[in-house]
Scaffold this active site. Structure first.
Site, PDB file in Angstrom:
ATOM      1  N   HIS A  64       1.997   4.544  -3.093  1.00 53.01           N
ATOM      2  CA  HIS A  64       1.991   6.010  -3.029  1.00 53.01           C
ATOM      3  C   HIS A  64       3.201   6.584  -3.768  1.00 53.01           C
ATOM      4  O   HIS A  64       3.106   7.615  -4.441  1.00 53.01           O
ATOM      5  CB  HIS A  64       2.022   6.482  -1.565  1.00 53.01           C
ATOM      6  CG  HIS A  64       0.723   6.314  -0.841  1.00 53.01           C
ATOM      7  ND1 HIS A  64      -0.485   6.748  -1.343  1.00 53.01           N
ATOM      8  CD2 HIS A  64       0.450   5.754   0.372  1.00 53.01           C
ATOM      9  CE1 HIS A  64      -1.446   6.475  -0.476  1.00 53.01           C
ATOM     10  NE2 HIS A  64      -0.909   5.877   0.568  1.00 53.01           N
TER      11      HIS A  64
ATOM     12  N   HIS B 133       0.839  -1.201   0.000  1.00 56.75           N
ATOM     13  CA  HIS B 133       0.000   0.000   0.000  1.00 56.75           C
ATOM     14  C   HIS B 133       0.874   1.252   0.000  1.00 56.75           C
ATOM     15  O   HIS B 133       0.678   2.170  -0.813  1.00 56.75           O
ATOM     16  CB  HIS B 133      -0.914  -0.028   1.228  1.00 56.75           C
ATOM     17  CG  HIS B 133      -1.590   1.265   1.546  1.00 56.75           C
ATOM     18  ND1 HIS B 133      -2.943   1.476   1.353  1.00 56.75           N
ATOM     19  CD2 HIS B 133      -1.106   2.434   2.066  1.00 56.75           C
ATOM     20  CE1 HIS B 133      -3.254   2.704   1.723  1.00 56.75           C
ATOM     21  NE2 HIS B 133      -2.159   3.314   2.163  1.00 56.75           N
ATOM     22  N   GLU B 134       1.856   1.304   0.896  1.00 57.30           N
ATOM     23  CA  GLU B 134       2.700   2.497   1.018  1.00 57.30           C
ATOM     24  C   GLU B 134       3.579   2.703  -0.218  1.00 57.30           C
ATOM     25  O   GLU B 134       3.761   3.837  -0.679  1.00 57.30           O
ATOM     26  CB  GLU B 134       3.569   2.403   2.276  1.00 57.30           C
ATOM     27  CG  GLU B 134       2.798   2.460   3.577  1.00 57.30           C
ATOM     28  CD  GLU B 134       1.943   3.711   3.694  1.00 57.30           C
ATOM     29  OE1 GLU B 134       2.332   4.758   3.153  1.00 57.30           O
ATOM     30  OE2 GLU B 134       0.866   3.639   4.319  1.00 57.30           O
TER      31      GLU B 134
END
Length: 317
Positions: free
Chosen positions: A153, A149-150
């Protein structure tokens, strides 16, 4: 967007472009309004506006180029080597290989709050920060889901857009503040033959108008940034789940982290508020009131879990 194997998100790209455009329009409208106000009351606005824009541009530049260093210091995180955190580095190595993207720097923050965030203007300056609380709370599959998820980004470059968008709001605030204090302390001296009280009385309507313009500008900027922030978190959940093929692991991590927030002391959560927009989960006590979602940096837990459940069904088919 960085060329990786993360699924491209056209919706996110469109929203980032639209948000930046609308914030630019709001910013220009603010400058025009201040110039009009100052001209209407025959006040000098050029120097105030120029200085505010110059200072705001400097702050934006500094934030963009040193956001990773600022975030590390704000979170109290320290970069770690593979020898110091082999499990963490191993998971990030697997994700980067899977996504075919450069490996960011890895840092660990000593905090009981289970969370993580990524920052940096590009892949070379990017850093992923993980708290010790998160590593203790999650198993390897769940931690992989959070880190995927990170890293999305970074791949989506939404960290850069959020940084620039946030500082456009600061520029607008500076413009209003300089105009306010410029008239409060300097505008009265332009009056003809009047005493101090009369000049202050004449300045009051101008101050009220400037404050009203500033409040409206801030409110619009705030809501636009919050809308983008909530969508980028959904996009990161989606991209991370599709990359790893394990949306259930990410859903489990989300549930554990959100449940743990209730046990974190309010003082610790308050100290983490500055970075809450960049965290995997918001550093606030859970709030079930629907009105709060309008001002939230993250979508509700139910919304995120519902999307991950839909992705699980799609992958199953």
């Amino acid at each position: 967007m960085v060329r990786t194997r993360y699924a491209p998100d056209r919706g996110l790209q469109a929203r980032m472009g639209l948000t930046m455009f609308l914030l630019g329009v709001v910013f220009v409208a603010l400058v025009v309004a201040l110039v009009f106000i100052m001209a209407a009351f025959k006040l000098g606005a050029g120097a105030i506006i120029f200085f505010a824009v110059l200072l705001g541009a400097g702050l934006t530049f500094g934030s963009l180029f040193w956001s990773d260093k600022v975030a590390l210091r704000a979170s109290g995180a320290r970069e770690v080597t593979p020898a110091e955190a082999p499990q963490l580095h191993g998971i990030i190595d697997r994700i980067c290989a899977l996504a075919d993207m450069p490996k960011p720097r890895v840092a660990v923050a000593q905090s009981n709050m289970p969370n993580a965030f990524a920052t940096g203007r590009n892949s070379k300056s990017a850093v992923v920060v993980v708290t010790t609380g998160l590593m203790a709370k999650l198993n390897d599959q769940e931690l992989e889901g959070v880190l995927a998820h990170e890293l999305s980004h970074i791949a989506h470059k939404d960290v850069v857009v959020m940084t620039v968008a946030s500082f456009l709001g600061i520029v607008a605030a500076l413009l209003v503040r300089f105009a306010f204090y410029g008239e409060l302390f300097g505008g009265g001296g332009r009056g003809r033959g009047g005493g101090g009280n009369n000049n202050n009385g004449g300045a009051l309507p101008i101050l009220l108008i400037v404050m009203a313009v500033g409040i409206v500008t801030y409110a619009i900027s705030f809501l636009l940034i919050r809308l983008l922030s909530r969508y980028r978190e959904l996009a990161a959940d989606r991209a991370g789940a599709l990359l790893t093929g394990q949306p259930s692991a990410l859903a489990s991590a989300l549930t554990k982290v959100s449940d743990s927030m209730s046990a974190i002391p309010t003082k610790d959560l308050r100290e983490a508020q500055a970075l809450t927009a960049f965290y995997f989960a918001p550093a606030i006590k859970p709030n079930t009131q629907s009105l709060s979602t309008i001002f939230s940096t993250h979508p509700s837990l139910e919304r995120r879990l519902r999307q991950l459940d839909e992705i699980s069904k799609q992958l199953g088919r």
